[in-house]
Design an enzyme around this catalytic site. Sequence first.
Site, PDB file in Angstrom:
ATOM      1  N   HIS A   1       0.836  -1.207   0.000  1.00 36.93           N
ATOM      2  CA  HIS A   1       0.000   0.000   0.000  1.00 36.93           C
ATOM      3  C   HIS A   1       0.871   1.258   0.000  1.00 36.93           C
ATOM      4  CE1 HIS A   1      -3.397   2.621   1.495  1.00 36.93           C
ATOM      5  NE2 HIS A   1      -2.379   3.247   2.062  1.00 36.93           N
ATOM      6  N   GLU A   2       1.887   1.282   0.865  1.00 31.68           N
ATOM      7  CA  GLU A   2       2.752   2.463   0.952  1.00 31.68           C
ATOM      8  C   GLU A   2       3.589   2.638  -0.308  1.00 31.68           C
ATOM      9  OE1 GLU A   2       2.190   4.552   3.228  1.00 31.68           O
ATOM     10  OE2 GLU A   2       0.884   3.222   4.387  1.00 31.68           O
TER      11      GLU A   2
ATOM     12  N   HIS B   1       1.572   4.338  -2.986  1.00 27.75           N
ATOM     13  CA  HIS B   1       1.526   5.805  -2.901  1.00 27.75           C
ATOM     14  C   HIS B   1       2.676   6.419  -3.690  1.00 27.75           C
ATOM     15  CE1 HIS B   1      -1.792   6.581  -0.222  1.00 27.75           C
ATOM     16  NE2 HIS B   1      -1.295   5.873   0.769  1.00 27.75           N
TER      17      HIS B   1
ATOM     18  N   GLU C   1      -6.037   6.989  -0.851  1.00 23.39           N
ATOM     19  CA  GLU C   1      -5.930   5.826   0.030  1.00 23.39           C
ATOM     20  C   GLU C   1      -6.580   4.599  -0.607  1.00 23.39           C
ATOM     21  OE1 GLU C   1      -4.203   5.368   2.614  1.00 23.39           O
ATOM     22  OE2 GLU C   1      -3.654   7.405   3.178  1.00 23.39           O
TER      23      GLU C   1
END
Length: 277
Positions: A140-141, A144, A197
Amino acid sequence: MKYTNLIASALVGCALLSSCAQTTKSMFGDDRNQFMLVSEQTINTQSAEEYKKVIADAKSKNKLDTTSNYSKRVNSISKKLIKVAPSLREDCRSWQWEVNTIKDNTVNAWCMPGGKIVVYTGLIKELSLTDDEMAAIIGHEISHALKEHSREAMSKAMVQSGVTSVAGLFGVSSTITDSANAVYNATVALPFSRDQESEADKYGLELMYKAGFNPQGAVSVMKKMDAYEKKVTAASGAGNSKATSLLNSITSTHPTSEKRYKDLQALIDKYGLKSEI
């Protein structure tokens, strides 16, 4: 003054027309064009500068974890995710990726532009993360960064401020250090939008799946986050100001964890994602 404003507006308008880019190519096939005024080289250089400060600070406080099992797991999982990241974004092969674990009770992880990753041991401990769940969070990070959400946010801030350069965003006398601080704020200190997100959830799922992790880990970790949010809620109700602040930062900018794990499960079911690939 009137003509100066008109010229500034015209410059911003030209920038808007010429600064849209598609940064990734996803298996889900719904990549979007993004508005980018800040150059990739600029934000990656500033990110590297700020990352060095974070790591140096952790070292000075004897908080940089390079030997524990936590650190070994973070490095191993990140390596697998980084290996498949070019399938979403080819040019990230040339990024100077870095992965570090910091001994701190903070329940967080992040990835700065250009692939600068930090995971806090508090996240692993508090949520009792499995490798699949940790892959979901790190993926997920990383997403980004692949989607350049920080660069996108800074670009939008520039337009809102009526300027067309990073220096202009901070004033004529600002230095590169000021800009680097802005990168840190856009990546770590300040929250991403709800849409960003949700986007990172989706691309993180793709990364972990392609790296061979069980995609159900993305669902189970969101359920743990849901339980954690409820725990923080209870603590805030008991007058814990720190917990209240954390809860507000989560709920004001993130989709609810319940919605997130339902959306992730829907993607897994729709595309028939399994742990074996």
